[in-house]
Design a protein around this motif. Sequence first.
Motif, PDB file in Angstrom:
ATOM      1  N   PRO A   1       3.480  24.709  -9.315  1.00  0.00           N
ATOM      2  CA  PRO A   1       2.235  24.366 -10.017  1.00  0.00           C
ATOM      3  C   PRO A   1       1.030  24.846  -9.209  1.00  0.00           C
ATOM      4  O   PRO A   1       1.050  24.806  -7.974  1.00  0.00           O
ATOM      5  CB  PRO A   1       2.271  22.836 -10.084  1.00  0.00           C
TER       6      PRO A   1
ATOM      7  N   PRO B   1      -1.206  20.482  -7.707  1.00  0.00           N
ATOM      8  CA  PRO B   1      -1.926  20.698  -6.444  1.00  0.00           C
ATOM      9  C   PRO B   1      -1.173  21.596  -5.457  1.00  0.00           C
ATOM     10  O   PRO B   1      -1.732  21.949  -4.440  1.00  0.00           O
ATOM     11  CB  PRO B   1      -2.013  19.296  -5.888  1.00  0.00           C
ATOM     12  N   ASP B   2       0.076  21.989  -5.754  1.00  0.00           N
ATOM     13  CA  ASP B   2       0.900  22.666  -4.746  1.00  0.00           C
ATOM     14  C   ASP B   2       0.240  23.904  -4.147  1.00  0.00           C
ATOM     15  O   ASP B   2       0.094  24.039  -2.935  1.00  0.00           O
ATOM     16  CB  ASP B   2       2.256  23.054  -5.347  1.00  0.00           C
TER      17      ASP B   2
ATOM     18  N   TYR C   1      -2.936  23.201  -2.158  1.00  0.00           N
ATOM     19  CA  TYR C   1      -2.667  22.637  -0.839  1.00  0.00           C
ATOM     20  C   TYR C   1      -2.315  23.744   0.154  1.00  0.00           C
ATOM     21  O   TYR C   1      -2.776  23.753   1.291  1.00  0.00           O
ATOM     22  CB  TYR C   1      -1.532  21.620  -0.907  1.00  0.00           C
ATOM     23  N   LYS C   2      -1.477  24.661  -0.303  1.00  0.00           N
ATOM     24  CA  LYS C   2      -1.095  25.762   0.582  1.00  0.00           C
ATOM     25  C   LYS C   2      -2.317  26.618   0.923  1.00  0.00           C
ATOM     26  O   LYS C   2      -2.498  27.064   2.060  1.00  0.00           O
ATOM     27  CB  LYS C   2      -0.016  26.622  -0.068  1.00  0.00           C
TER      28      LYS C   2
ATOM     29  N   ALA D   1      -5.329  25.553   1.059  1.00  0.00           N
ATOM     30  CA  ALA D   1      -6.148  24.764   1.985  1.00  0.00           C
ATOM     31  C   ALA D   1      -5.631  24.906   3.412  1.00  0.00           C
ATOM     32  O   ALA D   1      -6.404  24.919   4.372  1.00  0.00           O
ATOM     33  CB  ALA D   1      -6.162  23.302   1.573  1.00  0.00           C
ATOM     34  N   LEU D   2      -4.315  25.050   3.532  1.00  0.00           N
ATOM     35  CA  LEU D   2      -3.738  25.230   4.862  1.00  0.00           C
ATOM     36  C   LEU D   2      -4.267  26.530   5.487  1.00  0.00           C
ATOM     37  O   LEU D   2      -4.630  26.572   6.667  1.00  0.00           O
ATOM     38  CB  LEU D   2      -2.212  25.277   4.737  1.00  0.00           C
TER      39      LEU D   2
ATOM     40  N   THR E   1      -7.853  26.097   6.557  1.00  0.00           N
ATOM     41  CA  THR E   1      -7.945  25.327   7.803  1.00  0.00           C
ATOM     42  C   THR E   1      -7.761  26.256   9.002  1.00  0.00           C
ATOM     43  O   THR E   1      -8.506  26.189   9.979  1.00  0.00           O
ATOM     44  CB  THR E   1      -6.868  24.240   7.827  1.00  0.00           C
TER      45      THR E   1
ATOM     46  N   LEU F   1     -10.849  28.236   9.607  1.00  0.00           N
ATOM     47  CA  LEU F   1     -11.920  27.449  10.232  1.00  0.00           C
ATOM     48  C   LEU F   1     -11.720  27.364  11.743  1.00  0.00           C
ATOM     49  O   LEU F   1     -12.668  27.486  12.515  1.00  0.00           O
ATOM     50  CB  LEU F   1     -11.941  26.043   9.635  1.00  0.00           C
ATOM     51  N   VAL F   2     -10.456  27.160  12.149  1.00  0.00           N
ATOM     52  CA  VAL F   2     -10.178  27.085  13.582  1.00  0.00           C
ATOM     53  C   VAL F   2     -10.543  28.417  14.248  1.00  0.00           C
ATOM     54  O   VAL F   2     -11.227  28.464  15.272  1.00  0.00           O
ATOM     55  CB  VAL F   2      -8.696  26.740  13.829  1.00  0.00           C
TER      56      VAL F   2
ATOM     57  N   GLY G   1     -14.278  28.824  14.450  1.00  0.00           N
ATOM     58  CA  GLY G   1     -14.831  27.918  15.459  1.00  0.00           C
ATOM     59  C   GLY G   1     -14.645  28.468  16.857  1.00  0.00           C
ATOM     60  O   GLY G   1     -15.581  28.478  17.674  1.00  0.00           O
ATOM     61  N   VAL G   2     -13.457  28.956  17.143  1.00  0.00           N
ATOM     62  CA  VAL G   2     -13.176  29.461  18.493  1.00  0.00           C
ATOM     63  C   VAL G   2     -14.059  30.667  18.821  1.00  0.00           C
ATOM     64  O   VAL G   2     -14.704  30.708  19.876  1.00  0.00           O
ATOM     65  CB  VAL G   2     -11.680  29.829  18.626  1.00  0.00           C
TER      66      VAL G   2
END
Lengths: 358, 419, 142
Positions: free
Chosen positions: A230, A233-234, A237-238, A240-241, A244, A247-248, A251-252
């Motif tokens: 689907p 949200p599947d 969610y992936k 969003a991973l 993330t 973003l790291v 930031g670094v």
Amino acid sequence: MATKIGQSIWKFLDERFLLSGLIAFARKKTVPEHRRSFWYFFGGICLFLTGIQIATGAMLLLYYTPHIDAAHESVQFIMSGVKFGWLIRSVHSWTANILIGLLFIHMFSTFFLKAYRKPRELTWVTGFLLLVLFMAFGFSGYLLPWNELSYFATRVGTDIAGSLPFIGDWLKSVILGGPEVSQATLSRFFWFHVALLPVAALMLIGIHILLVQTLGMSKPIGERSKKEIPFFPDFLYKDALGWTLMLVLIGVVCVFLPWEIGPKADPLASTPLGIKPEWYFTFMFTTLKLVPAHILSIEGEKLAILAFMAGGLLWMFVPFLDKRAARETRSPVFGWIGVALALYIVIMTVLTYTVPNL
Amino acid sequence: MNKRAIRVFAAAALFAPLLAFGQKNSCVECHSQLDDELKAPAAALAADIHAEFGLSCKDCHGGDPSQDDVDLAKDRTFRGSPKRQDIPQFCGACHADAAAMRAFNPALRTDQLSQYWTSRHGLLLKAGDTKAAVCTDCHGVHGIQSAKYPKSLTFPWNIPQTCGRCHADKAFMEPYRLPTGQLEDYKASVHARALLEKKDLSAPACNDCHGNHGAFPPSVSSVASVCRQCHPSTGELFMKSPHKKAFDEMGAGECEACHGNHKILVPSTAMIGTDDGATCAQCHDKGSRGFEAAAEFRRQLDGFESGFRAAEGLLAQAKQKGVEVSDVEFKLQDVNTLLVSAKNLTHGLDGAEIAKAVSEGEKALVGVRELGEKALDEARFRRRGLAVTTALLALFGVALALKIRHMTRGRVDKSRRVE
Amino acid sequence: MKRRDFVDIFLGGSLLATIAAFLYPVVRYVLPSRSAGGGVQNSVIAAKAGELPPNTAKVFKFGSAPGVLVNTAEGKLVALSGTCTHLTCTVRFDAETETLFCPCHNGRFDLGGNVLSGPPPRPLETYAVEVSGPDIIVSRKS
């Protein structure tokens, strides 16, 4: 009690925005899952980074002054005087570069998976136009801090536009707002960067996403896997991973390598040696340096610029040229063309940075 | 023919021979066709400052350049080339004549010749030593250029080499029993670094201390006056210090007693104190009052300076970590003023005064150090902020991964149950 | 059921915490900050008009270096770099001789920045002065 209020708010919004329809659509929508579904994530990451650019860009507007006497100073102030200004500006500059790199990856993955074939031709065309727009974003944004490097890179870049046949001089003066890089240019680039390009980009992004949502993801030719997950949200969610992780990374780099300001532009200074445009323009820039001065009595540089424009147009209309893919049959010729182009861009870019005084 | 045409014709007839006369120079015509030594003057003259002002061969050497015949050209006014011992008078004929010089450059001094006769060079020449330097040895012969022209032998940064041509030549200096190491020494000095490397024209070359036309080594008693031309405050402080009397009694000179002469190095606090490299210990024996004072000055200055360097390092570190510290650098410059002043105060040997300057500087340094620490804190804060955010993002990532796994598993279970 | 609740709470909680961590710099950025602009500047308000009586001067901050604004006895405003070209000490105005004086080694400059005496190797940089309403603005000459 609380749930009751929540329910009535939901009802109020649902009746007006038809939310349950949208949610039903999102729930029904699926994304194919197979060996190469990894590449689907790049579109989402690009969209996320665009969001970061809009947010940080809007925040930079708070302190930036688009005037040649104050631009450099205001950027300096952002970097030193404003709380977290160094962060906001570094994120904006770094993300811009990462975003363009990812756009290239997104484009080539789409190309090699032949995702542009019927009925997704327009998704490809809008995507290509978006790449051009984002490069224009990069070109106009580069000048805004009004530092030495960007000043001269802009001079060189617009000189290239000026060498176009027939419309060159006219085009150059339109871009620069006059005969040379001046206050008019800064105003104009500022306007491009925060008014014209964002509106155009948002419209194209809207169309691009609408097409992706309504037509769904393309499966590579000959992919037999029927597995699907689907979208909501599947898949989200992936996605969003991936965001993330980005973003790291951002930031670094921002904390350890804050984006530099450089010395203020001095129009009277002599051009520093080895002036280069931003890296994503270098494959074209280096080509222009390498072409012979004359090819068949035509100026080599002009010919190369025309070739780039023609090549860009062909590339944009690839979905209509690749008839075999449109019939769901393999088209290795186009695959090889893509490989050749990718190699060409990589080699030219590497050459720019490894061979001095090319 | 109207009146105007007649006037033009008359003017032409009158001036034509004059023009021809001005252009005709049989000296150059002939000498250009000769070899080496006889050709050189004609070739070099074009770039000569005298030629620039319209002067030509005959203005120094006499003769009649309008004659084509050699014998006629070298008429009674012809002087030929002067002997070495006559050269000063030869040049001085014009250069010592204020009335003659006024026509060319009224601001140019005319005392060079009289100065020259007071110089060691001049005295030797007068005594019959023709090896002594004359005008042409420093200024060149034909092809003399203004001292303001950077390529001329007498332009500040060329002067050390010009003097060194003789003074660094061991064989040449032998009969005079003069040392020849001055050029090497000078080249190692702070003055040479300013003049030759930084191309700083205000830095002294040989002539700024020794004089140019009146060149003479300053005697031990007058060296200090020479230094004071550029270093007045240091001289003032010294005059008030107990060293003045002591040095005079010892006949030790002033500045050069500690700083040397040609090889004057960048002074450092290492010169003060009681260890091997320090100049104080050369006179002050262990246990004496001067010995103790020297040790104390050194301790104070070193403390101040190391504090200054530490603050400087702190700012550099913060800057390197991406924090803007230009405001603090501004404050540090004030402290630099105090540090430089405090070092200069050592020439006055006033312990109270030095202690005051040092304590004032150290007080200012505290503020700078605080701001520097703050900037470093900012750098640390950035890294800590990154760590916290990254940890939160990692946590969020783990939660997402868990959620995804959980969801997929739930769905697989469901589909199994359906089967 | 229980495991699912835990995962959801974990996910929501970490999302909220992350958002909070991102909002903090944004809020701090938008709120006005008290510190003034630093760095290399090309112009600065050196003083208020009328602040300086004739034949006095003041040292002002120009970027990260000092500048000296002099109001001459004739009432003319002159601005120069305050950094002595010898050993970067800060110069001061000497009203008696109407010159700038460096206390470190008695370097002396005229109000055109030229070296009059002492060890300074180069003249001081001079700046342009402009009176704009209540402000005396000093700027670098381009």
